[in-house]
Design a protein around this motif. Structure first.
Motif, PDB file in Angstrom:
ATOM      1  N   TYR A  99       9.194  -9.714  -5.851  1.00 34.32           N
ATOM      2  CA  TYR A  99       7.689  -9.343  -6.192  1.00 34.32           C
ATOM      3  C   TYR A  99       7.528  -7.950  -4.833  1.00 34.32           C
ATOM      4  N   VAL A 100       8.078  -7.953  -3.796  1.00 29.17           N
ATOM      5  CA  VAL A 100       7.826  -6.617  -3.197  1.00 29.17           C
ATOM      6  C   VAL A 100       8.377  -5.706  -4.020  1.00 29.17           C
ATOM      7  N   ALA A 101       9.306  -5.625  -4.246  1.00 29.37           N
ATOM      8  CA  ALA A 101       9.912  -4.411  -5.212  1.00 29.37           C
ATOM      9  C   ALA A 101       8.877  -4.060  -6.420  1.00 29.37           C
ATOM     10  N   ALA A 102       8.619  -5.165  -7.059  1.00 30.11           N
ATOM     11  CA  ALA A 102       7.732  -4.944  -8.093  1.00 30.11           C
ATOM     12  C   ALA A 102       6.193  -4.375  -7.719  1.00 30.11           C
ATOM     13  N   ILE A 103       5.687  -4.643  -6.513  1.00 26.61           N
ATOM     14  CA  ILE A 103       4.473  -4.127  -6.090  1.00 26.61           C
ATOM     15  C   ILE A 103       4.755  -2.709  -5.785  1.00 26.61           C
ATOM     16  N   ASN A 104       6.187  -2.288  -4.846  1.00 27.14           N
ATOM     17  CA  ASN A 104       6.099  -0.974  -4.923  1.00 27.14           C
ATOM     18  C   ASN A 104       6.500   0.159  -5.955  1.00 27.14           C
ATOM     19  N   THR A 105       6.443  -0.795  -7.103  1.00 27.29           N
ATOM     20  CA  THR A 105       6.665   0.034  -8.484  1.00 27.29           C
ATOM     21  C   THR A 105       5.519  -0.094  -9.582  1.00 27.29           C
ATOM     22  N   GLY A 106       4.451  -0.758  -9.021  1.00 31.54           N
ATOM     23  CA  GLY A 106       3.378  -0.526  -9.621  1.00 31.54           C
ATOM     24  C   GLY A 106       2.655  -1.944 -10.482  1.00 31.54           C
ATOM     25  N   ALA A 107       3.329  -2.918  -9.972  1.00 24.97           N
ATOM     26  CA  ALA A 107       2.912  -4.337 -10.287  1.00 24.97           C
ATOM     27  C   ALA A 107       1.307  -4.558 -10.136  1.00 24.97           C
ATOM     28  N   THR A 108       0.631  -5.260 -11.031  1.00 32.51           N
ATOM     29  CA  THR A 108      -0.630  -5.405 -10.604  1.00 32.51           C
ATOM     30  C   THR A 108      -0.621  -7.043 -10.471  1.00 32.51           C
ATOM     31  N   VAL A 109       0.164  -7.830 -11.064  1.00 30.80           N
ATOM     32  CA  VAL A 109       0.227  -9.250 -11.003  1.00 30.80           C
ATOM     33  C   VAL A 109       1.649  -9.517 -10.578  1.00 30.80           C
ATOM     34  N   VAL A 110       2.041 -10.368  -9.799  1.00 29.81           N
ATOM     35  CA  VAL A 110       3.182 -10.726  -9.499  1.00 29.81           C
ATOM     36  C   VAL A 110       3.217 -12.500  -9.496  1.00 29.81           C
ATOM     37  N   ARG A 111       4.439 -13.083  -9.969  1.00 31.65           N
ATOM     38  CA  ARG A 111       4.330 -14.583 -10.235  1.00 31.65           C
ATOM     39  C   ARG A 111       5.311 -15.152  -9.505  1.00 31.65           C
ATOM     40  N   VAL A 112       4.801 -15.916  -8.481  1.00 34.50           N
ATOM     41  CA  VAL A 112       5.539 -16.533  -7.324  1.00 34.50           C
ATOM     42  C   VAL A 112       5.619 -17.919  -7.341  1.00 34.50           C
ATOM     43  N   GLY A 113       6.857 -18.511  -7.127  1.00 37.80           N
ATOM     44  CA  GLY A 113       6.903 -19.915  -7.327  1.00 37.80           C
ATOM     45  C   GLY A 113       7.429 -20.475  -6.423  1.00 37.80           C
ATOM     46  N   SER A 114       8.741 -20.186  -6.109  1.00 41.31           N
ATOM     47  CA  SER A 114       9.641 -20.896  -4.990  1.00 41.31           C
ATOM     48  C   SER A 114       8.985 -20.627  -3.706  1.00 41.31           C
ATOM     49  N   LYS A 115       8.840 -19.630  -3.525  1.00 40.59           N
ATOM     50  CA  LYS A 115       8.354 -19.123  -1.992  1.00 40.59           C
ATOM     51  C   LYS A 115       7.034 -19.725  -1.684  1.00 40.59           C
ATOM     52  N   ILE A 116       6.396 -20.060  -2.814  1.00 39.73           N
ATOM     53  CA  ILE A 116       5.230 -21.072  -2.359  1.00 39.73           C
ATOM     54  C   ILE A 116       5.381 -22.488  -2.349  1.00 39.73           C
ATOM     55  N   PHE A 117       5.866 -22.912  -3.512  1.00 40.07           N
ATOM     56  CA  PHE A 117       6.260 -24.432  -3.550  1.00 40.07           C
ATOM     57  C   PHE A 117       7.550 -24.979  -2.989  1.00 40.07           C
TER      58      PHE A 117
END
Length: 240
Positions: free
Chosen positions: A211-229
């Motif tokens: 998700y960090v790479a995605a944000i650096n490349t323009g993502a407006t939504v990141v889908r995070v599962g195992s890092k949370i749960f």
């Protein structure tokens, strides 16, 4: 899951998102954290929403969503469907989800439109782009996406909101960025087109390992599962 650990994880992910936004020269808060809740209990989901401030969750499987649905604090969350969706399963979720991320064919888009029309709804959707051209993954190829776009853009009961991708498994952020950059260019191109049924502003890409790479490349939504749960715990398969 231990509730204190869950809150710590949410805060840690939020901090990483904020750092990535600042690093990319973006406004803090511009990226939506979508909690991917496959195999997560309704109790943990509700806690993450009520105590952790999670606003949006994403489910991968129709059957699992249906099993959880009545036990979720639904008035406090937006529910996204982020997994592969078969056309014959659309009828089961059309009245339950706020956005479908995984529209991977014109046939599926037309079925969503038909089912949404039957209940008087306009369904928000994203087009899933197969950024790695992987044969074993769903999603439009670039050519298929552009060929299907004009027809999808005319469907009266879907609202085309943007693009989603699941990148191939990579070793580092630099490798992920190659696939995300391709997706971002398609997203920008589509967002500049005049569409009949949408305002393209959502780019959903990046998961717990990317998700960090995605944000650096323009993502407006990141889908995070195992890092949370934490690591997913799958039900044991019964042997015949």
């Amino acid at each position: 899951m231990d509730k204190n650990k869950l809150l710590e994880n949410i805060e840690s992910v939020r901090e990483e998102i904020k750092k990535a936004e600042i690093s990319a020269g973006r406004k803090p808060g511009s990226v939506l954290l979508l909690a991917a809740t496959k195999t997560v209990s309704p109790e943990d989901i509700n806690f993450a929403v009520n105590q952790g401030g999670i606003t949006d969750i994403g489910e991968n499987r129709v059957q699992e969503l249906l099993a959880k649905y009545d036990r979720l604090d639904r008035e406090k969350m937006r529910i996204h469907f982020i997994g592969t969706l078969q056309t014959n399963k659309v009828k089961y979720i059309i009245d339950k989800v706020d956005m479908i991320h995984s529209v991977d064919s014109l046939k599926l888009a037309k079925e969503i439109d038909r089912r949404a029309a039957a209940i008087g709804k306009i369904q928000d959707i994203l087009l899933e782009y197969n950024s790695g051209d992987e044969e074993n993954k769903s999603g439009f190829s670039e050519e298929e996406l552009y060929c299907s776009l004009p027809e999808i853009a005319k469907l009266p009961h879907v609202r085309l909101c943007g693009v989603m991708t699941i990148a191939p498994k990579c070793r580092c952020d630099e490798d992920y960025c190659k696939f995300f950059a391709k997706t971002y260019q398609i997203f920008i191109d589509i967002s500049q087109k005049k569409l009949h049924n949408g305002s393209v502003s959502v780019l959903s890409m990046g998961m717990s390992d990317s998700y960090v790479a995605a944000i650096n490349t323009g993502a407006t939504v990141v889908r995070v599962g195992s890092k949370i749960f934490g690591a997913r715990i799958y039900p044991e398969t019964k042997m015949n």
